[in-house]
Every structure is written in structure tokens, then in C-alpha cells.
Enzyme design. Structure first.
Site, PDB file in Angstrom:
ATOM      1  N   GLU A 268       0.826  -1.217   0.000  1.00 52.42           N
ATOM      2  CA  GLU A 268       0.000   0.000   0.000  1.00 52.42           C
ATOM      3  C   GLU A 268       0.857   1.264   0.000  1.00 52.42           C
ATOM      4  O   GLU A 268       0.763   2.098   0.905  1.00 52.42           O
ATOM      5  CB  GLU A 268      -0.892   0.009   1.257  1.00 52.42           C
ATOM      6  CG  GLU A 268      -1.773  -1.208   1.424  1.00 52.42           C
ATOM      7  CD  GLU A 268      -2.334  -1.331   2.843  1.00 52.42           C
ATOM      8  OE1 GLU A 268      -1.952  -0.528   3.722  1.00 52.42           O
ATOM      9  OE2 GLU A 268      -3.134  -2.239   3.066  1.00 52.42           O
ATOM     10  N   PRO A 269       1.710   1.448  -0.980  1.00 58.74           N
ATOM     11  CA  PRO A 269       2.549   2.653  -0.968  1.00 58.74           C
ATOM     12  C   PRO A 269       1.755   3.905  -1.361  1.00 58.74           C
ATOM     13  O   PRO A 269       0.864   3.847  -2.213  1.00 58.74           O
ATOM     14  CB  PRO A 269       3.618   2.348  -2.027  1.00 58.74           C
ATOM     15  CG  PRO A 269       2.959   1.388  -2.964  1.00 58.74           C
ATOM     16  CD  PRO A 269       1.923   0.631  -2.175  1.00 58.74           C
ATOM     17  N   TYR A 311       5.841  17.797  11.358  1.00 58.25           N
ATOM     18  CA  TYR A 311       6.846  16.760  11.598  1.00 58.25           C
ATOM     19  C   TYR A 311       8.275  17.311  11.656  1.00 58.25           C
ATOM     20  O   TYR A 311       9.217  16.519  11.772  1.00 58.25           O
ATOM     21  CB  TYR A 311       6.858  15.738  10.446  1.00 58.25           C
ATOM     22  CG  TYR A 311       5.547  15.087  10.100  1.00 58.25           C
ATOM     23  CD1 TYR A 311       4.822  14.374  11.058  1.00 58.25           C
ATOM     24  CD2 TYR A 311       5.055  15.133   8.805  1.00 58.25           C
ATOM     25  CE1 TYR A 311       3.638  13.739  10.718  1.00 58.25           C
ATOM     26  CE2 TYR A 311       3.871  14.501   8.456  1.00 58.25           C
ATOM     27  CZ  TYR A 311       3.167  13.815   9.417  1.00 58.25           C
ATOM     28  OH  TYR A 311       2.002  13.193   9.084  1.00 58.25           O
ATOM     29  N   CYS A 343      -0.492  33.311  10.774  1.00 57.25           N
ATOM     30  CA  CYS A 343      -0.156  33.922  12.059  1.00 57.25           C
ATOM     31  C   CYS A 343       0.229  32.871  13.087  1.00 57.25           C
ATOM     32  O   CYS A 343      -0.484  32.638  14.070  1.00 57.25           O
ATOM     33  CB  CYS A 343      -1.338  34.740  12.541  1.00 57.25           C
ATOM     34  SG  CYS A 343      -1.791  35.981  11.333  1.00 57.25           S
ATOM     35  N   GLU A 344       1.313  32.184  12.862  1.00 52.73           N
ATOM     36  CA  GLU A 344       1.860  31.179  13.774  1.00 52.73           C
ATOM     37  C   GLU A 344       3.383  31.233  13.625  1.00 52.73           C
ATOM     38  O   GLU A 344       3.888  31.242  12.492  1.00 52.73           O
ATOM     39  CB  GLU A 344       1.448  29.752  13.357  1.00 52.73           C
ATOM     40  CG  GLU A 344      -0.017  29.474  13.344  1.00 52.73           C
ATOM     41  CD  GLU A 344      -0.569  29.102  14.718  1.00 52.73           C
ATOM     42  OE1 GLU A 344       0.232  28.756  15.609  1.00 52.73           O
ATOM     43  OE2 GLU A 344      -1.793  29.183  14.887  1.00 52.73           O
ATOM     44  N   TYR A 372       1.047  13.904   0.874  1.00 50.59           N
ATOM     45  CA  TYR A 372       0.695  14.534   2.144  1.00 50.59           C
ATOM     46  C   TYR A 372       0.920  16.041   2.076  1.00 50.59           C
ATOM     47  O   TYR A 372       1.307  16.677   3.055  1.00 50.59           O
ATOM     48  CB  TYR A 372       1.475  13.894   3.324  1.00 50.59           C
ATOM     49  CG  TYR A 372       1.276  12.391   3.346  1.00 50.59           C
ATOM     50  CD1 TYR A 372       0.061  11.847   3.751  1.00 50.59           C
ATOM     51  CD2 TYR A 372       2.268  11.514   2.893  1.00 50.59           C
ATOM     52  CE1 TYR A 372      -0.151  10.471   3.727  1.00 50.59           C
ATOM     53  CE2 TYR A 372       2.062  10.143   2.878  1.00 50.59           C
ATOM     54  CZ  TYR A 372       0.858   9.630   3.299  1.00 50.59           C
ATOM     55  OH  TYR A 372       0.649   8.274   3.265  1.00 50.59           O
TER      56      TYR A 372
HETATM   57  C1  LIG Z   1      -2.708   1.472   6.459  1.00 55.21           C
HETATM   58  C2  LIG Z   1      -1.815   2.352   5.636  1.00 55.21           C
HETATM   59  N1  LIG Z   1      -1.337   1.883   4.469  1.00 55.21           N
HETATM   60  C3  LIG Z   1      -0.532   2.643   3.691  1.00 55.21           C
HETATM   61  C4  LIG Z   1      -0.159   3.920   4.061  1.00 55.21           C
HETATM   62  C5  LIG Z   1       0.713   4.706   3.138  1.00 55.21           C
HETATM   63  O1  LIG Z   1       1.892   5.085   3.699  1.00 55.21           O
HETATM   64  P1  LIG Z   1       3.034   5.743   2.772  1.00 55.21           P
HETATM   65  O2  LIG Z   1       2.431   6.914   2.097  1.00 55.21           O
HETATM   66  O3  LIG Z   1       4.095   6.113   3.729  1.00 55.21           O
HETATM   67  O4  LIG Z   1       3.447   4.692   1.805  1.00 55.21           O
HETATM   68  C6  LIG Z   1      -0.615   4.440   5.275  1.00 55.21           C
HETATM   69  C7  LIG Z   1      -0.201   5.790   5.701  1.00 55.21           C
HETATM   70  O5  LIG Z   1      -0.465   6.278   6.741  1.00 55.21           O
HETATM   71  C8  LIG Z   1      -1.475   3.639   6.079  1.00 55.21           C
HETATM   72  O6  LIG Z   1      -1.959   4.099   7.240  1.00 55.21           O
END
Ligand SMILES: Cc1ncc(COP(=O)(O)O)c(C=O)c1O
Length: 419
Positions: A268-269, A311, A343-344, A372
């Protein structure tokens, strides 16, 4: 987009800034395709499926690029379900992740026919059972385990250690699967982990895989018939000078997992696919010198790109060449903080940088901002969210128009209106 991309795209970026205005996110479809291809090549010979993590960049056109490449989708809300459907993903090609899914979300996922629902607690599994029984259907589910793997990433993006809110501790999985085994409303299809984000060391994946392998052996002894194993996302990229995750070493960990358990690996990238393919383009409003410090004040701010403030993330920045040269521009020896108008004091995009040539009016690109970035943006300070542009070869198009103040006020009522 990396600095290299900038050098041959400066005319394009000036054209986008002039026609669409700034700040604006610019994504490169070719770069997304190239990164997808690199990952697929690294995983060649390993039965696998890439489910793009929609939260990283959920723009419909970006989703469309990944869908056309054959990716599935990893979603975490009904909003992302709708987006992915709108972008053309089939529900069967989606995995529904997330630590706190509501009953109505589980119901909508089943109604849509989402391929796999990854539960993160026994309570959630019980709720899924109720919802599936009410619908008279069988829910294919996975269990996200917490493998207790310590990663060397930012504390806010670690997710796979004992005591965190994510996943089910390994020892708590067998009672859940035994409970589910007797129910026609539930079918256990997968177990998996997501150990965190921006992981640069493939050994963490190998650690997680070793724990999953043990768990799967145990579950099979109980009679479980799994269809896949989920290794999550988190593949780390270069923002400044990090060495990105070694894809060969990562693939070795995935190969070991797939071979040992004899199952296809789902990954799941998010960031890996889109992060380096995007930049945030802002214009310098002022160079302000005060009490021995110099601030480059951009029209882009923390509400547009939260990562530095949230972060302490460090993105490379670059002046987009081709602006009007000014005699008062920054020199080689001037260290500056790059900040926005919010304003931070925490509103900064970069600190202690050298940006020779920048002056009021310069275009400045915050690089590797495709993940992100927009998806975490807000309208704080009543700043309308910025436009998004997709470049594909020599063509580009606005794929989300800049919000207006009317967009911000939509849905609100004045005191006079409710009186
Ligand atoms: C369950 C799950 N899968 C995949 C991702 C994707 O992560 P990344 O964008 O670092 O590959 C996230 C990110 O928070 C996640 O919570």
C-alpha cells in the site's frame, strides 16, 4: 518533482504560475508512472498487487493515473471510497484500512463491494459481523496486526510498535480468527501490517515479515485459508539528503514473505509513488531582514504544506530560474528561514537555508511535495486551498481549481440568518 525536473521545466512553471497563480501544487504524471514502473520492476517475479494509498494524494486525476497503471486503492474513509470510485477504481480493487471505521462506513463499504476490509480490533470485527449479517452477505476481511517493530522514522509516523493505537497485537489475533471461523457473515482473507511511513531501512520490513510468517503458520494450523498477505506502505523517499529505501532490499523482504507463506503480497505505498512527483510553487512576497535574521516570506504557508510544521520535515527548495534578476536578491552567504503569511511562529516551510537569487517576486518551489501536501492542507486563516495542476509531457491542466472565499463560506450561517 526533483530539482533536475525543474531545470528543464522552468518555462512551464512560469506559465503555470502566471496563468493559475500561486501557490499551486504541480504534479508530473510521467514521474508517477516512472515510479510505479520502478517498483513493479523491483517486485518482478513476486506475486503482488500495488494498492495506492489514496490519502497521500487523493486528487481525482492523480488517482486516474494510478488506476490506468493497474493499481488498486487503499482507502481509509467513505470520502476516499467515493473519490476512488469517481476516479474509476472498482470497489473489488479496494482495501479499506483505518483504525476507527464507523458502522455506516462499514455498511457503505459492503454495499459498494469493497474487496477487503482490514479490521484493527476485535470490537471492529464484531461490528463488521453485525453489519454483514444485516446485509445478509459475507464480508471478506483482513486483520492488521501490530507486529511490534520499531522503525527509525518520525514518532508521528511510527505505527507498528506495541502500545500504539494501530493494529492488533499478535497474540490477540488467534482468538479473533477462531471466533470468526464459525460465521458465514465473515471470511478471513488476509493478515498484514503497516509499520509506519517514510521507512528508509528495508530491515524493518523483513522484521515485520518474520513475525507475520509465524502468525500465518499458527493460523493455518487452526484451519485458516488466507488469500493474501498485506505488507502495508511506508516506502521512504528522498526529501533532502536521505538515502531512499533500497528497493532491491525491500523486494528481497517481500520475496521472502511471499515464498515462505505461498501467498501474493499486497502493498500500500502512497508517498513513494507520488511524493517526488509533485512540488508546491509559491511566490516570494517579501524578503524581511530583522534583528539579524532574514525571512523569505512566501505566499505559500503551513496550511498549504503542513509537513514542516507538523513533523519538522525538511523539503529541498529551489528558486525557479528565469525570473527578473534583482540587485537586492539574496546572496550565496545569506541563511534564511522560508515562512508563510499564517499567524503562527510554527508557520515555516524551511529553516536555515541558502537561496541565492531569491528576491520579492521570485518563484520558489518546495520539492518532493506530491504526498501529504494538498491532502493535508487546510483553510486555516481563511486561506482558500490552492489549485492543483497535472503536467503530462508538454501538456498541463488544472485538476483542481483554486478555492474561492465563497467556497470557504459555503454552509455557514450568520447570526442574523438563524435569528
Ligand atoms: C494502512 C496504511 N497503508 C498505507 C499507508 C501509506 O503510507 P506511505 O504513504 O508512507 O506509503 C498508510 C499511511 O499512513 C497507512 O496508514
Amino acid at each position: 518533482m526533483g530539482a533536475g525536473v525543474l531545470s528543464d521545466r522552468e518555462a512551464l512553471l512560469h506559465a503555470i504560475a502566471d496563468q493559475v497563480g500561486t501557490p499551486v501544487y504541480v504534479y508530473d504524471a510521467g514521474e508517477i508512472r516512472g515510479r510505479f514502473r520502478r517498483l513493479t520492476e523491483a517486485l518482478a517475479g513476486i506475486p503482488h498487487r500495488i494498492h495506492y494509498s489514496v490519502k497521500a494524494n487523493s486528487n481525482l486525476a492523480v488517482l486516474g493515473v494510478l488506476r490506468r497503471l493497474g493499481a488498486g486503492a487503499d482507502i481509509v474513509s467513505v470520502g476516499e471510497l467515493e473519490r476512488a470510485l469517481r476516479a474509476g477504481f472498482g470497489a473489488a480493487d479496494m482495501i479499506f484500512s483505518g483504525v476507527g471505521k464507523r458502522e455506516d462506513e462499514l455498511d457503505q463499504a459492503l454495499a459498494a463491494g469493497v474487496g477487503l476490509i482490514n479490521v484493527e480490533s476485535f470490537e471492529e470485527l464484531k461490528l463488521l459481523d453485525c453489519v454483514a449479517r444485516r446485509r445478509n452477505t459475507t464480508a471478506a476481511f483482513g486483520i492488521r496486526v501490530n507486529p511490534d517493530v520499531r522503525t527509525a522514522t518520525h514518532p508521528y509516523t511510527q505505527t507498528g510498535e506495541e502500545g500504539m493505537k494501530f493494529g492488533v497485537p499478535l497474540d490477540d489475533v488467534p482468538p479473533m480468527t477462531r471466533w470468526a471461523a464459525g460465521r458465514t457473515s465473515l471470511r478471513l482473507d488476509a493478515v498484514g501490517f503497516h509499520i509506519g511511513s517514510q521507512i528508509l531501512n528495508a530491515a524493518h520490513y523483513a522484521d515485520g515479515a518474520a513475525r507475520l510468517i509465524q502468525l500465518i503458520a499458527h493460523l493455518r494450523n487452526q484451519g485458516a485459508m488466507l488469500r493474501s498477505v498485506d505488507a502495508g506502505g511506508g516506502l521512504g523517499i528522498r526529501y533532502r539528503d536521505e538515502r531512499p529505501l533500497d528497493l532491491e532490499a525491500y523486494a528481497d523482504a517481500m520475496r521472502g514473505l511471499a515464498r515462505t507463506v505461498g501467498l501474493p503480497v499486497v502493498i500500500e505505498p502512497g508517498r513513494f509513488l507520488v511524493g517526488p512527483a509533485g512540488l508546491l510553487l509559491g511566490r516570494c512576497l517579501y524578503v524581511k531582514r530583522t534583528a539579524g535574521r532574514t525571512f523569505v516570506i512566501l505566499d505559500a504557508a503551513m496550511n498549504d504544506l503542513l509537513r514542516p510544521s507538523l513533523y519538522g520535515a525538511e523539503h529541498d527548495l529551489a528558486l525557479v530560474p528565469g525570473g527578473i534578476a534583482r540587485s537586492d536578491a539574496l546572496g550565496e552567504d545569506e541563511t534564511v528561514d522560508v515562512v508563510g503569511p499564517v499567524c503562527e511562529t510554527g508557520d515555516f516551510l524551511a529553516r536555515d537555508r541558502v537561496l541565492p537569487g531569491v528576491a520579492a517576486g521570485s518563484l520558489v518551489a518546495v520539492l518532493a511535495a506530491g504526498a501529504y501536501g494538498f491532502s493535508m492542507s487546510s483553510s486555516y486563516n481563511s486561506r482558500p486551498r490552492v489549485a492543483e495542476v497535472l503536467v503530462d509531457g508538454g501538456n498541463w491542466a488544472v485538476v483542481r481549481r483554486r478555492e474561492t472565499v465563497d467556497d470557504l463560506l459555503r454552509g455557514e450561517r450568520t447570526l442574523d440568518e438563524i435569528a
